[in-house]
Design an enzyme around this catalytic site. Structure first.
Site, PDB file in Angstrom:
ATOM      1  N   CYS A  79       0.803  -1.235   0.000  1.00 35.22           N
ATOM      2  CA  CYS A  79       0.000   0.000   0.000  1.00 35.22           C
ATOM      3  C   CYS A  79       0.829   1.276   0.000  1.00 35.22           C
ATOM      4  O   CYS A  79       0.721   2.089  -0.916  1.00 35.22           O
ATOM      5  CB  CYS A  79      -0.937   0.005   1.195  1.00 35.22           C
ATOM      6  SG  CYS A  79      -2.279  -1.158   1.011  1.00 35.22           S
TER       7      CYS A  79
HETATM    8  C1  UDX Z   1      -1.096   0.083   5.534  1.00 32.91           C
HETATM    9  C2  UDX Z   1      -2.072   0.979   6.303  1.00 32.91           C
HETATM   10  O1  UDX Z   1      -1.711   0.965   7.695  1.00 32.91           O
HETATM   11  C3  UDX Z   1      -3.506   0.516   6.082  1.00 32.91           C
HETATM   12  O2  UDX Z   1      -4.401   1.380   6.761  1.00 32.91           O
HETATM   13  C4  UDX Z   1      -3.785   0.556   4.578  1.00 32.91           C
HETATM   14  O3  UDX Z   1      -5.084   0.199   4.265  1.00 32.91           O
HETATM   15  C5  UDX Z   1      -2.789  -0.360   3.869  1.00 32.91           C
HETATM   16  O4  UDX Z   1      -1.453   0.081   4.165  1.00 32.91           O
HETATM   17  P1  UDX Z   1       0.048  -2.295   5.882  1.00 32.91           P
HETATM   18  O5  UDX Z   1       0.772  -2.023   4.606  1.00 32.91           O
HETATM   19  O6  UDX Z   1      -0.572  -3.619   6.075  1.00 32.91           O
HETATM   20  O7  UDX Z   1      -1.127  -1.222   6.092  1.00 32.91           O
HETATM   21  O8  UDX Z   1       1.117  -2.102   7.074  1.00 32.91           O
HETATM   22  P2  UDX Z   1       1.474  -1.082   8.236  1.00 32.91           P
HETATM   23  O9  UDX Z   1       1.343  -1.797   9.529  1.00 32.91           O
HETATM   24  O10 UDX Z   1       0.771   0.194   8.089  1.00 32.91           O
HETATM   25  O11 UDX Z   1       3.048  -0.868   7.965  1.00 32.91           O
HETATM   26  C6  UDX Z   1       3.527  -0.369   6.711  1.00 32.91           C
HETATM   27  C7  UDX Z   1       5.040  -0.302   6.692  1.00 32.91           C
HETATM   28  O12 UDX Z   1       5.507   0.733   7.564  1.00 32.91           O
HETATM   29  C8  UDX Z   1       5.746  -1.574   7.151  1.00 32.91           C
HETATM   30  O13 UDX Z   1       6.838  -1.840   6.293  1.00 32.91           O
HETATM   31  C9  UDX Z   1       6.226  -1.247   8.553  1.00 32.91           C
HETATM   32  O14 UDX Z   1       7.391  -1.980   8.912  1.00 32.91           O
HETATM   33  C10 UDX Z   1       6.519   0.240   8.416  1.00 32.91           C
HETATM   34  N1  UDX Z   1       6.470   0.969   9.704  1.00 32.91           N
HETATM   35  C11 UDX Z   1       5.285   1.076  10.382  1.00 32.91           C
HETATM   36  C12 UDX Z   1       7.610   1.597  10.208  1.00 32.91           C
HETATM   37  O15 UDX Z   1       8.691   1.538   9.602  1.00 32.91           O
HETATM   38  N2  UDX Z   1       7.525   2.316  11.372  1.00 32.91           N
HETATM   39  C13 UDX Z   1       6.366   2.433  12.072  1.00 32.91           C
HETATM   40  O16 UDX Z   1       6.370   3.105  13.122  1.00 32.91           O
HETATM   41  C14 UDX Z   1       5.211   1.794  11.559  1.00 32.91           C
END
Ligand code: UDX
Length: 434
Positions: free
Chosen positions: A272
């Site tokens: 996403c």
């Molecule tokens: C995301 C959105 O959260 C969701 O609402 C949308 O519909 C789809 O995209 P997702 O891709 O499943 O969901 O994962 P998410 O938990 O949001 O993490 C995304 C990325 O950010 C991951 O690679 C995670 O490791 C990274 N991340 C997240 C960080 O590097 N630091 C953080 O503090 C949080």
């Protein structure tokens, strides 16, 4: 009372979002048909199997397949439906523009399938796929042309499900966004989500379809930019010998900033954030505006793996040496490796002539399909055995307790991209932003 509001819902497209939604709506008591052109997917759903790995989804499919949940390759199942969700994938081209060809076809075919019904009885078509505001009109026009009815209601109901918790996110959303252009559209969406609205009382945003589409992009762009901003600040902290996590805890206590999504490190991946941020940048640029902050968010994210490799280079020349990569999934709790930070890291190690040995509790097979030429270990301990360095890329819990496994390294050098482990005596430990 809700029994009276049981809807007939068709979900076109059985990918990640489509399948989760179809099974979850069936679980709410609606009669759902999942339509997909892929016969294998339809057969799997008939057999009660989940086509993707998502906690809780297999249970729902098994429970409702053949009952509330049916599957078909035929669009004629749209006749008599109340709601038709379009959840077809929208691939991205090299530049980051989304390709809506398949979605347009699905919209047109959906329109054609309901053209014979009296307008007042036609289902409301709902776009679930993530599309930029200009594309909302394209999809609406395709569905309206198929039905031969310019007044056909085409609504937008964006999705905020996270991988790894999609089923519970569906059940307990923070917010629901209904982008409609008629009272009937709003009534249908309200009826579809009524059990959830009654049970958990989420914020319900009622707006027009374009605004609904923009809310989805703004949501993801904001979160991705928040992570890039903490990474930018974290990189500064590292230069000054300051722990970015201590700084993040402090600023997160300010309600205006909030404590979530402040984990700095190797950056964001997945299906996403990378796709949506690039798509909204492309759409904005095409409209004549260059979003500088979002461009910078992408640039910072692209640099984090290189910074991790630089930290490794400071301690060891990895040419012809064994280097462990721990974690291949884009985040813990999923086997999805799309845009995983492990990919540029493995490529960087390969450019340096290292012998890469990778490990992930669930995503090794997925990565092997993309990068077959490296070694895949059966455990983290085996990956570490004989390595001169290890990169920690995904915050899997099991990496927190590796302890003695590090003793088998040729050289105990760890570059941690997710702040997962505590440094041990004798270990050279580099945190990316701490
Ligand atoms: C995301 C959105 O959260 C969701 O609402 C949308 O519909 C789809 O995209 P997702 O891709 O499943 O969901 O994962 P998410 O938990 O949001 O993490 C995304 C990325 O950010 C991951 O690679 C995670 O490791 C990274 N991340 C997240 C960080 O590097 N630091 C953080 O503090 C949080």
């Amino acid at each position: 009372m809700y029994e009276d509001r049981r809807l007939r819902i068709v979900v076109v497209g059985s990918g990640y979002v489509g399948t989760t939604m179809a099974a979850s709506f069936a679980d709410l008591g609606h009669q759902v048909t999942a339509v997909d052109i892929d016969e294998d997917v339809v057969e799997a759903l008939h057999a009660g199997d989940a086509p993707i790995h998502e906690p809780g989804l297999a249970d729902l499919i098994e429970r409702h397949a053949g009952g509330n949940l049916e599957a078909s390759t035929a669009y004629d199942s749209l006749a008599g439906a109340d709601l038709v969700y379009l959840a077809v994938q929208t691939p991205t081209d090299e530049a980051g523009n989304i390709d809506t060809t398949a979605l347009e076809t699905a919209a047109r075919m959906s329109g054609e399938a309901i053209a014979d019904q009296p307008p007042a009885e036609r289902p409301v078509i709902v776009i679930k796929s993530t599309v930029t505001p200009p594309h909302v009109e394209t999809i609406r026009a395709a569905a309206a042309a198929g039905a031969g009815d310019e007044t056909l209601e085409v609504a937008m109901n964006p999705e905020f499900l996270r991988e790894g918790s999609a089923v519970s996110d569906f059940r307990e959303p923070d917010k629901l966004v209904f982008g409609t252009s008629s009272q009937r559209g709003d009534d249908m969406l309200t009826a579809a989500f009524e059990p959830i609205i009654e049970a958990t009382n989420p914020v319900v945003i009622r707006t027009d379809p374009d605004t609904a589409a923009m809310i989805k992009y703004a949501n993801n762009a904001f979160l991705a930019a928040k992570i890039s901003l903490i990474n930018d600040l974290g990189n500064i902290c590292k230069e000054f010998g300051i722990d970015a996590y201590e700084v993040a805890d402090a600023i997160g206590a300010d309600d205006r900033i909030g404590e979530q999504f402040l984990r700095s490190g190797v950056g964001w991946g997945g299906s996403c954030f990378p796709k949506d941020v690039r798509a909204i940048i492309q759409a904005a640029t095409a409209a004549g505006y260059r979003p500088a902050v979002l461009e910078a968010a992408v640039a910072v994210n692209a640099e984090q793996p290189a910074r991790m490799l630089e930290l490794l280079d400071e301690h060891v020349d990895v040419e012809d040496q064994r280097v462990a990569v721990l974690g291949l999934a884009f985040k813990p709790g999923t086997d999805d490796v799309r845009n995983s930070r492990a990919i540029p890291l493995i490529e960087g190690l390969q450019e340096r002539g290292a012998n890469v040995v990778a490990y992930d509790p669930v995503a090794s097979e997925e990565m092997q399909a993309r990068i077959p030429e490296i070694e895949y270990a059966k455990s983290a301990a085996r990956a570490l055995d004989g390595a001169v360095g290890a990169l920690i890329v995904t915050a899997w819990d099991e990496f927190e307790t590796l302890d003695d496994a590090f003793d088998a390294m040729d050289r105990q050098l760890v570059v941690d991209g997710r702040r997962v482990i505590e440094p041990r005596p004798g270990m050279t430990y580099e945190g990316l932003t701490w």
